[in-house]
Design an enzyme around this catalytic site. Structure first.
Site, short mmCIF file in Angstrom:
data_model
loop_
_atom_site.label_atom_id
_atom_site.label_comp_id
_atom_site.label_asym_id
_atom_site.label_seq_id
_atom_site.Cartn_x
_atom_site.Cartn_y
_atom_site.Cartn_z
N GLU A 119 0.75 -1.21 0.15
CA GLU A 119 0.09 0.02 0.14
C GLU A 119 0.95 1.20 -0.07
O GLU A 119 0.71 2.36 -0.62
CB GLU A 119 -1.04 0.03 1.18
CG GLU A 119 -1.99 -1.24 1.15
CD GLU A 119 -2.97 -1.26 2.26
OE1 GLU A 119 -4.14 -1.12 2.14
OE2 GLU A 119 -2.33 -1.88 3.21
N GLU A 139 -4.27 -9.39 3.90
CA GLU A 139 -5.14 -9.03 4.93
C GLU A 139 -6.33 -9.57 5.31
O GLU A 139 -6.48 -9.76 6.55
CB GLU A 139 -5.54 -7.45 5.00
CG GLU A 139 -4.44 -6.41 5.14
CD GLU A 139 -3.66 -5.94 3.95
OE1 GLU A 139 -2.86 -5.17 3.88
OE2 GLU A 139 -3.90 -6.90 2.92
#
Length: 725
Positions: A119, A139
């Protein structure tokens, strides 16, 4: 994932005017809050400084970043760590500071860029990767969604379909594939990464390369009509594959919000939903399992003595049946030379044939080349005597569960093997002291209990007696790791940890059926709860012969808390043995598809009359919740005994044992963690009530009674709980 030292980033400005910001937080440069705040400070400094023209972000020691520091989750969930306001990281740091900065930035990715690491990289204006680097957003494996803008940026780089696949499966991609997808802009050799990234950043500044704010890219997003179809398909798949989980649906909703309402709205929704999921039972359970799995190899009094594992160069296996051949497969796949011994040529050929078939299925699936297949098979040698056992470092006995046969084998092994050779048994129920009774080598006798099929199932129970030396356990922990198993060290008792904890699973099901519950309703309720299959389908799979052999061990050793049912012996008289005879509790077609068998009713009625049990109308009307509790609370009770007796080192090991050995749903955190989410008082009161109505089988043990009386958790260490008495 992070060490005890504080993570940070460093800033160095070169003569070319490029600032290198390096993430430092060994071992994988995880993004603790310290690292993220330091990243913001150094970014702001680089943006302010007149001698900085452009920025390159990289990670120390060949790793970009393994993602957000998972050790922080417990603190955030429990409120011990002050957390930044929702969206602070994704909006203020990554969107406004990094992506919105008026100087171009490039991510130089080596090793791994996972989760928050990727990210950060996606917020930069370009990404350069090494070919072997792994990039992904895993995640969802922890019950979360990407929380630093990943749900918005990944679709804008690789398209909706691929981004949803990457997030929902948690599978990373390597550098080359990332390049072809558009996730990275170039793939270069690791030693050139930073220098090419520096030049790339300057090229963006000079308008020789595009200056791209990923958040506002639209060329990869599919047209709205097509997008809606993609979301619809993804939701249907998620509901089918994980009906008990909400976070995959939340992930799809957040991606959709960004497409429909714009990326800033998407970021806002991502931040809010991430906070909600962080506090969910699913996330807490999955984070618990993440750490529990890494903690199984820490054994007080064994792994803290400074012992180094000895090198095991060659392993011998006795018995080429399903288990022996599976263990041989697991070992040769990890480059261990293996000697497989059988009693005659026919059995030996069959054993080697099974190993060959295990490997060929890998070739068929594209997981192994023909060349690798031949090289791996060459590590296996078949023998009919003990001659070649003279130089092996470990023997694993995997013959049938017969005490006198095993005793004879271990007496022979002592004669033929070197004094340092580890003597292991793959027994699933027989006491190891009994197996080694005729030997003088009790310090090197150990249980190495694999689960079937041994080359696939991830768990290895290492069973120690009071005499097993710590060195032998350290050696086996090392082998377990090398053959890609999760090892748990357990004490010596009937059934060890997994089989002992779960013997009430099938027995409770028999009790319910004899009292009037429909067996197919039980299996449906248990699979809906999240088990791979219900107790009756499982009995068919393992076969009635095995079910009776193991069941008898428990009836003999724990007579006061076993439920004796004649259902299986009665069905055996009808030539039923389970799936192998295509007839058990279910009927099986040629593709092994199971369907209910109305004939089973008559066997149940016969067993009921033999047990002297009358149908209780309450049992015919049990809710799914009641079925789950009546099947699993006796399992919890037995797990408490295993823990209280010191068979397991810690409750978390039993959680791993239940998940990896029996398929207990990982998102419920394992048997003890799940029990604690319901509370010891509740479980005790239910068992107490049932035992007064239906007998000793449900009687809660003293450990459970004590914990319930104090309102203590079942997972608290035994010493700790005792000290409160």
């Amino acid at each position: 994932m992070a060490s005890g030292t504080k993570g940070r980033t460093t800033l160095e400005v070169g003569a070319d005017g490029v600032a290198i910001i390096t993430i430092i937080n060994p071992p994988v440069n995880s993004l603790s809050l310290d690292v993220l705040f330091s990243l913001k400070e150094n970014y702001e400094q680089a943006l302010r400084r007149d001698d900085v023209k452009a920025i390159v972000v990289t990670g120390a020691k060949g790793k970009f970043s393994g993602g957000f520091d998972i050790t922080s989750f417990g603190g955030l969930q429990g409120g011990q760590l002050a957390e930044p306001k929702p969206g602070y990281i994704s909006v203020e740091i990554l969107t406004d500071t990094v992506e919105g900065g008026r100087k171009p930035s490039v991510a130089a990715i080596d090793g791994l860029a996972l989760g928050g690491g990727l990210e950060v990289a996606m917020a930069c204006h370009a990404r350069i990767s090494a070919p072997s680097a792994q990039l992904g957003l895993p995640e969802l494996q922890l019950g979360l969604i990407p929380g630093f803008g990943g749900t918005q940026r990944l679709p804008r780089l690789v398209g909706l379909a691929k981004s949803l696949e990457m997030m929902l499966t948690s599978k990373p991609v390597k550098g080359e594939e990332a390049h072809s997808l558009g996730l990275v802009d170039a793939v270069v050799a690791p030693d050139q990464l930073v220098s090419i990234a520096r030049q790339w950043a300057l090229d963006i500044l000079e308008h020789r390369r595009p200056w791209v704010a990923t958040l506002y890219k639209t060329d990869k997003i599919e047209p709205l009509g097509e997008a809606r179809e993609i979301f619809k398909f993804a939701r249907a798949q998620a509901r089918k594959q994980a009906p008990n989980l909400t976070h995959p649906i939340v992930c799809i909703d957040v991606v959709e919000a960004g497409v429909v309402s714009g990326p800033r709205a998407g970021l806002q929704k991502e931040a809010e939903d991430f906070q909600k999921l962080l506090r969910s039972e699913t996330c807490k359970s999955l984070v618990h399992i993440f750490f529990a799995q890494r903690g199984t190899s820490k054994v007080p009094g064994v792994t803290d003595l400074g012992l180094a594992p000895r090198r095991v160069k060659k392993v011998a296996i006795l018995g080429g049946g399903l288990m022996g051949s599976g263990i041989a497969t697991a070992l040769i796949l990890s480059n261990y030379p293996v000697i497989l011994k059988e009693v005659n040529e026919k059995f030996l050929e069959a054993g080697i044939g099974r190993v060959r078939a295990n490997l060929q299925s890998r070739v068929k699936k594209g997981k192994m080349t023909q060349e690798k297949f031949e090289k791996t098979m060459s590590l296996l040698k078949g023998v009919l005597d003990y001659e070649s056992f003279k130089d092996v470092d470990m023997v694993i006995e995997a013959v049938i569960e017969n005490v006198s046969l095993k005793q004879q084998i271990f007496a022979d092994l002592e004669k033929y093997c070197l004094p340092h050779c580890i003597l292991a048994s793959n027994t699933s129920t027989i006491d190891l002291n009994l197996i080694g009774e005729r030997t003088n080598s009790k310090d090197r006798i150990v249980g190495a209990h694999f689960f079937s099929p041994a080359h696939v199932m991830p768990l290895l129970e290492i069973v120690r007696t009071n005499q097993t030396s710590p060195q032998v356990i350290v050696d086996l922990l090392d082998i377990g790791k090398k053959i890609k198993k999760t090892p748990i060290v357990v004490g010596n008792c009937t059934g060890f940890a997994v089989n002992r904890m779960f013997f009430p699973y099938t027995q409770a099901a028999f009790l319910l059926v004899e009292h009037g519950t429909d067996l197919y309703q039980i299996d449906r309720a248990i699979t809906k709860f999240g088990m791979p299959m219900g107790p009756f389908r499982l009995a068919d799979l393992v076969g009635f012969g095995v079910a009776i052999a193991t069941g008898t061990q428990f009836i003999e050793n724990f007579p006061e808390r076993t439920y004796k049912s004649m259902i299986i012996p009665i069905m055996q008289e009808d030539k039923r043995a389970g799936e192998t005879t295509r007839k058990g509790f279910y009927l099986y077609d040629e593709r092994r598809k199971a369907s209910p068998d109305p004939e089973v009713k008559k066997f149940i009625e016969k067993a009921r009359s033999m047990s002297g049990v009358a149908i209780n109308p309450k049992f015919a009307k049990l809710s799914e919740k009641d079925i789950v509790e009546m099947i699993f609370f006796p399992v919890v009770n037995e797990a408490c005994l295993v823990f209280a007796e010191g068979i397991a080192v810690k409750a978390a090991d039993l959680d791993i044992a239940s998940v990896m050995g029996m398929g207990f749903p990982v998102y419920r955190g394992g048997i003890m963690f799940w029990a604690d989410s319901l509370g010891s008082k509740y479980i005790y009161s239910r068992l107490e009530e049932w035992s007064s109505l239906y007998g000793e089988f449900f009687k809660p043990c003293a450990f459970l009674a004590e914990r319930a009386a104090r309102g203590a958790t079942l997972s608290a260490p035994v010493e700790q709980a005792k000290s409160k008495l």
